[in-house]
Design a protein around this motif. Structure first.
Motif, PDB file in Angstrom:
ATOM      1  N   LEU A 208       0.822  -1.206   0.000  1.00 42.61           N
ATOM      2  CA  LEU A 208       0.000   0.000   0.000  1.00 42.61           C
ATOM      3  C   LEU A 208       0.861   1.263   0.000  1.00 42.61           C
ATOM      4  O   LEU A 208       0.518   2.263  -0.641  1.00 42.61           O
ATOM      5  CB  LEU A 208      -0.927   0.003   1.216  1.00 42.61           C
ATOM      6  N   ARG A 209       1.980   1.218   0.715  1.00 37.11           N
ATOM      7  CA  ARG A 209       2.876   2.381   0.757  1.00 37.11           C
ATOM      8  C   ARG A 209       3.412   2.702  -0.634  1.00 37.11           C
ATOM      9  O   ARG A 209       3.476   3.866  -1.036  1.00 37.11           O
ATOM     10  CB  ARG A 209       4.022   2.120   1.722  1.00 37.11           C
ATOM     11  N   GLU A 210       3.783   1.665  -1.378  1.00 39.02           N
ATOM     12  CA  GLU A 210       4.318   1.891  -2.719  1.00 39.02           C
ATOM     13  C   GLU A 210       3.222   2.315  -3.692  1.00 39.02           C
ATOM     14  O   GLU A 210       3.407   3.221  -4.503  1.00 39.02           O
ATOM     15  CB  GLU A 210       5.016   0.624  -3.225  1.00 39.02           C
ATOM     16  N   LEU A 211       2.067   1.666  -3.614  1.00 34.72           N
ATOM     17  CA  LEU A 211       0.971   2.008  -4.522  1.00 34.72           C
ATOM     18  C   LEU A 211       0.481   3.442  -4.299  1.00 34.72           C
ATOM     19  O   LEU A 211       0.134   4.150  -5.244  1.00 34.72           O
ATOM     20  CB  LEU A 211      -0.196   1.029  -4.334  1.00 34.72           C
ATOM     21  N   GLY A 212       0.462   3.855  -3.013  1.00 36.00           N
ATOM     22  CA  GLY A 212      -0.023   5.197  -2.697  1.00 36.00           C
ATOM     23  C   GLY A 212       1.069   6.233  -2.599  1.00 36.00           C
ATOM     24  O   GLY A 212       0.796   7.399  -2.332  1.00 36.00           O
ATOM     25  N   ARG A 223       5.658   6.804   5.338  1.00 35.68           N
ATOM     26  CA  ARG A 223       4.518   6.908   6.237  1.00 35.68           C
ATOM     27  C   ARG A 223       4.132   5.528   6.756  1.00 35.68           C
ATOM     28  O   ARG A 223       4.283   4.521   6.061  1.00 35.68           O
ATOM     29  CB  ARG A 223       3.322   7.531   5.523  1.00 35.68           C
ATOM     30  N   ARG A 224       3.634   5.488   7.969  1.00 35.43           N
ATOM     31  CA  ARG A 224       3.051   4.264   8.513  1.00 35.43           C
ATOM     32  C   ARG A 224       1.679   4.078   7.860  1.00 35.43           C
ATOM     33  O   ARG A 224       1.006   5.046   7.507  1.00 35.43           O
ATOM     34  CB  ARG A 224       2.943   4.380  10.031  1.00 35.43           C
ATOM     35  N   ILE A 225       1.276   2.834   7.698  1.00 30.92           N
ATOM     36  CA  ILE A 225       0.074   2.502   6.932  1.00 30.92           C
ATOM     37  C   ILE A 225      -0.889   1.688   7.798  1.00 30.92           C
ATOM     38  O   ILE A 225      -0.463   0.835   8.590  1.00 30.92           O
ATOM     39  CB  ILE A 225       0.440   1.668   5.680  1.00 30.92           C
ATOM     40  N   GLY A 226      -2.183   1.930   7.616  1.00 31.19           N
ATOM     41  CA  GLY A 226      -3.160   1.139   8.357  1.00 31.19           C
ATOM     42  C   GLY A 226      -4.506   1.108   7.657  1.00 31.19           C
ATOM     43  O   GLY A 226      -4.749   1.830   6.685  1.00 31.19           O
ATOM     44  N   TRP A 227      -5.385   0.252   8.151  1.00 32.73           N
ATOM     45  CA  TRP A 227      -6.747   0.198   7.636  1.00 32.73           C
ATOM     46  C   TRP A 227      -7.526   1.440   8.078  1.00 32.73           C
ATOM     47  O   TRP A 227      -7.134   2.123   9.026  1.00 32.73           O
ATOM     48  CB  TRP A 227      -7.473  -1.054   8.148  1.00 32.73           C
ATOM     49  N   LEU A 228      -8.614   1.705   7.407  1.00 30.57           N
ATOM     50  CA  LEU A 228      -9.481   2.819   7.768  1.00 30.57           C
ATOM     51  C   LEU A 228     -10.004   2.616   9.191  1.00 30.57           C
ATOM     52  O   LEU A 228     -10.484   1.540   9.544  1.00 30.57           O
ATOM     53  CB  LEU A 228     -10.646   2.920   6.784  1.00 30.57           C
ATOM     54  N   LEU A 250      -8.921   5.924  -3.190  1.00 30.81           N
ATOM     55  CA  LEU A 250      -9.624   4.638  -3.221  1.00 30.81           C
ATOM     56  C   LEU A 250      -8.934   3.683  -4.194  1.00 30.81           C
ATOM     57  O   LEU A 250      -8.939   2.459  -3.994  1.00 30.81           O
ATOM     58  CB  LEU A 250     -11.087   4.850  -3.626  1.00 30.81           C
ATOM     59  N   ASP A 251      -8.329   4.238  -5.256  1.00 33.55           N
ATOM     60  CA  ASP A 251      -7.654   3.413  -6.260  1.00 33.55           C
ATOM     61  C   ASP A 251      -6.497   2.613  -5.690  1.00 33.55           C
ATOM     62  O   ASP A 251      -6.153   1.548  -6.214  1.00 33.55           O
ATOM     63  CB  ASP A 251      -7.139   4.304  -7.403  1.00 33.55           C
ATOM     64  N   VAL A 252      -5.896   3.103  -4.595  1.00 37.12           N
ATOM     65  CA  VAL A 252      -4.746   2.400  -3.996  1.00 37.12           C
ATOM     66  C   VAL A 252      -5.165   1.026  -3.473  1.00 37.12           C
ATOM     67  O   VAL A 252      -4.354   0.093  -3.416  1.00 37.12           O
ATOM     68  CB  VAL A 252      -4.132   3.265  -2.873  1.00 37.12           C
TER      69      VAL A 252
END
Length: 344
Positions: A208-212, A223-228, A250-252
């Motif tokens: 997710l970090r790379e896609l976003g 950045r640290r990543i997490g679910w909504l 949302l595309d990520v």
């Protein structure tokens, strides 16, 4: 700022008369950056993850009422004495503090002549615009969870990014706001230290970090990543009173097989809550209660209509609406300015 102004001039755009800086704005000096680094070093193992850009110390100067405001730059002697006082205070407080205050004073004499055309009474300007029926768009920075009063203190910024900061920053009364749009990613991110209940690790987080492209805007830090996290989002809504939500990126999530939304916290005592805890130790030890939704496994970067959205993407957005009680009117599906779906 001057680099941006010069770049605009080269492009044929003169910012004078179009860009204004409040005469009440406090100045951030190189000494504040020096203090930021020294304070962080003092914290040792309890660092809060500051960017070391001097923002906290600049706000501290403001709060202790020895800060220097932009309007002060018009009076060379007043400005010089105020800056010397700031430097003397810092030297008395921190061992190893090094700062050539006289050179800085000379440098700001040159800056003063350049910035003078941009200094304005922005309180009068904005309120006059409102009286005359002009549309006013205010864009916030940081986020409610970094708010000095309502965020995950002490892992917060030094200001109020929530709606109260808009009133204080502009001098515009609360009753003059018609629409308040909460901007939230379809997942969550955080830079720096602090509790993060829905944080992800390992391959999913890396993907997710790379896609976003989730790296700090000013620092470049991953950045640290997490679910909504709906507990945090609903807490932000309580404070700000959103009329609409803009769900971005949302595309990520398009490559994910399944998605999770945090809907509640299980506290260390075993109780379940949808309230956001103020106590950091409690927040660090909650267990998140998740709902799982199916992914859509389809590229949505070129979608521009709600009707063309994959069904599972629609379900994700609609579930966010149900859980928040706020209409998700705007849905970001890519990095472009036009990459937006407006939900009917």
């Amino acid at each position: 700022m001057f680099d941006e102004i010069d770049a605009l001039l080269k492009a044929g755009v003169d910012a004078r008369g179009r860009m204004m800086v409040s005469d009440r704005a406090h100045l951030l000096f190189d000494l504040h950056k020096e203090i930021d680094g020294l304070r962080e070093a003092e914290l040792s193992g309890n660092k809060i993850g500051t960017t070391k850009r001097g923002i906290g110390p600049a706000y501290a100067s403001k709060a202790t009422r020895n800060g220097v405001r932009l309007g002060d730059i018009r009076d060379a002697d007043k400005f010089a004495n105020a800056l010397r006082t700031l430097a003397a205070d810092a030297a008395a407080r921190f061992d190893g503090f090094e700062y050539d205050v006289e050179s800085e004073i000379v440098r700001y004499r040159e800056i003063a002549s350049r910035i003078e055309p941009f200094i304005a009474d922005t309180v009068e300007y904005v309120n006059d615009a409102h009286r005359n029926g002009k549309k006013i768009l205010v864009e916030g920075a940081n986020a409610t969870m970094l708010d000095l009063d309502f965020g995950t203190y002490p892992f917060v910024t030094s200001s109020n990014p929530a709606i109260g900061g808009v009133c204080n920053g502009l001098g515009l009364a609360p009753r003059k706001f018609e629409t308040i749009i909460g901007v939230a990613k379809a997942y969550t991110t955080r830079v720096g230290a602090g509790p993060y209940p829905t944080e992800l690790f390992g391959d999913v987080a890396d993907k997710l970090r790379e896609l976003g492209y989730e790296y700090g805007t000013t620092t470049g830090r991953p950045r640290r990543i997490g679910w909504l996290d709906m507990v945090a989002l609903n807490y932000a809504n309580q404070i700000n009173g959103f009329t609409h939500l803009n769900i971005t990126k949302l595309d990520v999530l398009s490559e994910m097989d399944e998605l999770k939304i945090g809907v509640a916290y299980e506290l260390p005592n075993g109780k379940t809550t949808t309230a956001f805890p103020a106590d950091i130790a409690t927040l660090e030890n909650v267990k998140v209660v998740y709902e799982t939704l199916p992914g859509w496994k389809t590229d949505i970067a070129n979608v521009r209509s709600w009707d063309d959205m994959p069904e599972n993407a629609k379900k994700y957005i609609l579930r966010c609406e149900e859980l928040s009680g706020v209409e998700c009117r705007y849905i970001g599906v890519g990095p472009g300015r036009d990459a937006m779906v407006i939900k009917p």
